[in-house]
Design a protein around this motif. Sequence first.
Motif, PDB file in Angstrom:
ATOM      1  N   LEU A  75      -5.668   4.918   2.952  1.00 24.56           N
ATOM      2  CA  LEU A  75      -6.450   5.181   1.744  1.00 24.56           C
ATOM      3  C   LEU A  75      -5.941   4.305   0.603  1.00 24.56           C
ATOM      4  N   VAL A  76      -6.864   3.907  -0.255  1.00 30.82           N
ATOM      5  CA  VAL A  76      -6.544   3.055  -1.399  1.00 30.82           C
ATOM      6  C   VAL A  76      -6.700   3.887  -2.669  1.00 30.82           C
ATOM      7  N   LYS A  98      -6.916  17.205  -0.960  1.00 32.38           N
ATOM      8  CA  LYS A  98      -6.259  17.002  -2.248  1.00 32.38           C
ATOM      9  C   LYS A  98      -5.545  15.652  -2.298  1.00 32.38           C
ATOM     10  N   ALA A  99      -4.995  15.217  -1.155  1.00 36.19           N
ATOM     11  CA  ALA A  99      -4.271  13.944  -1.125  1.00 36.19           C
ATOM     12  C   ALA A  99      -5.185  12.766  -1.420  1.00 36.19           C
ATOM     13  N   PHE A 103      -1.833   4.306   1.161  1.00 39.56           N
ATOM     14  CA  PHE A 103      -1.028   5.200   1.994  1.00 39.56           C
ATOM     15  C   PHE A 103      -1.856   5.713   3.173  1.00 39.56           C
ATOM     16  N   ALA A 104      -1.128   6.129   4.217  1.00 39.97           N
ATOM     17  CA  ALA A 104      -1.760   6.696   5.406  1.00 39.97           C
ATOM     18  C   ALA A 104      -1.709   8.216   5.288  1.00 39.97           C
ATOM     19  N   ALA A 152      -1.878  -2.044  -5.846  1.00 41.78           N
ATOM     20  CA  ALA A 152      -2.605  -1.099  -6.685  1.00 41.78           C
ATOM     21  C   ALA A 152      -4.105  -1.412  -6.624  1.00 41.78           C
ATOM     22  N   ALA A 153      -4.888  -0.567  -7.267  1.00 41.45           N
ATOM     23  CA  ALA A 153      -6.340  -0.771  -7.362  1.00 41.45           C
ATOM     24  C   ALA A 153      -6.775  -0.447  -8.779  1.00 41.45           C
TER      25      ALA A 153
END
Length: 462
Positions: free
Chosen positions: A287-288, A321-322, A294-295, A407-408
Amino acid sequence: MNTDDRAAGPGRRAATSTSRRPTPTAVLGMLVPLLTVGALVLVQPDTVPDLTRDPASTSLTRTTIVCPSAVPDAETVAVANADPEVAGQLELDDDGEVLDIGAGEVPDTDSDAPLVIRGADDLAPGLLAGRTGPAAATACVSPQPEAWFTSVGAGAEHRSVLELVNPDGGPAVADITVMGPDGLLDVPALRGVTVRGHRTERLDLADVVPSRDDLSLHVQVTRGRLASSVLDTVEDLGTDEVAREWLASQAEPASTSYLLGLGAGKGDRVLAVANPSDDEVRVEIRLVAARSEFAPAGIEELTVAPGATATVDLSKVLASKAARDALGVRIDATGQVTSTIRTLVDGDVTHAVAGLQLTDRSAAVVPTGTKRIVLAGITRVGEATVVMRTSSGKLLEPEVVDLDVGAAARIRLPAKATYVEVQLARTTAVGNIELGSRGLAVLPLEPLVLSGQIADVRPALQ
């Protein structure tokens, strides 16, 4: 008489030892081969010259872009040029109709049918257009020799139509490869598809290759020029609700891809990955978010068979939530793949397609209203400058955003902006534009085409 004389016997003479010198012919016979071998050792063969040359850049004096057929409430096509100083007339189709474009303006026109737009001279470089409506949007595209569409449908609930537009007078031909869940599908009707000059061919996949599974397409143009597009339809058979959206193409397969533009709200989100290679491919999913990649827990590695399309449901993961602040998904594959995330929220379907790594200037024509730029895949510390204009040509205050590796960024845009350009400095990134308050459509940021390429063609060596 000595012993040797007796051994010779009467009438015989004893053999006398004498030295013999080699003749000149014998000497030459030995020297010539030795000299030849020595000469061959000393002579260095000529280096074979590298005859390959990169295409030469040239001024772009004519550009053709094609907008696909309209869907209900999306008949408007808006056009812009990256240079705010140029003005003139654009040719529409081939019936002599023109569209006036003033300096910096973003004019629009209505058309239900596919629309071919041609810009000449100063209007050719940096020409772009888009078709938009309240719940659907797509960028108009230039004819390309190949295009990849991932996660198309050929069933009752998920159905896609491939549209091929020939902007030229002569016939064009395309071969279309279909990747199913178990590998390549044999579809004779999609080989050698011919589109007559200035005509359009529509192929309903539910009729040509019916399937309940997600499929992927590879369109290869073998003759002439074609502009390819896909209209995706998702229907709720229980409520008769129908959601339509154009599915953007991916320029080429890649081992690392960013799929940006997840929208908001709870709904169904399915990731589809197509593997055009002859080897099995393993895919890791991350996920970005704004500050990291992160995975998340609950996502396993995806395996895609050769020539196949595999899917994984990300609905629960992206609703957790993550993933609350997730802006997109990154995939890393052991081979070259194509990918798309199809989202269905509140009866509206959108697609996040793997984007190109942008290096300098990229832009899009957008409708008025809520919209956001999403940037990720940042390779070095740098900055992005967002330049915007209204439909009347008014230049809005530019937005400057610092970019960091890993980062994004999500950049909110003024509602009245209709031309958006992103200028990257000291870095590269992938970018999409989310349209609507809940991500009703996702448009790719495309590199501006400001020059043409001339191939280096010379006589072949015999």
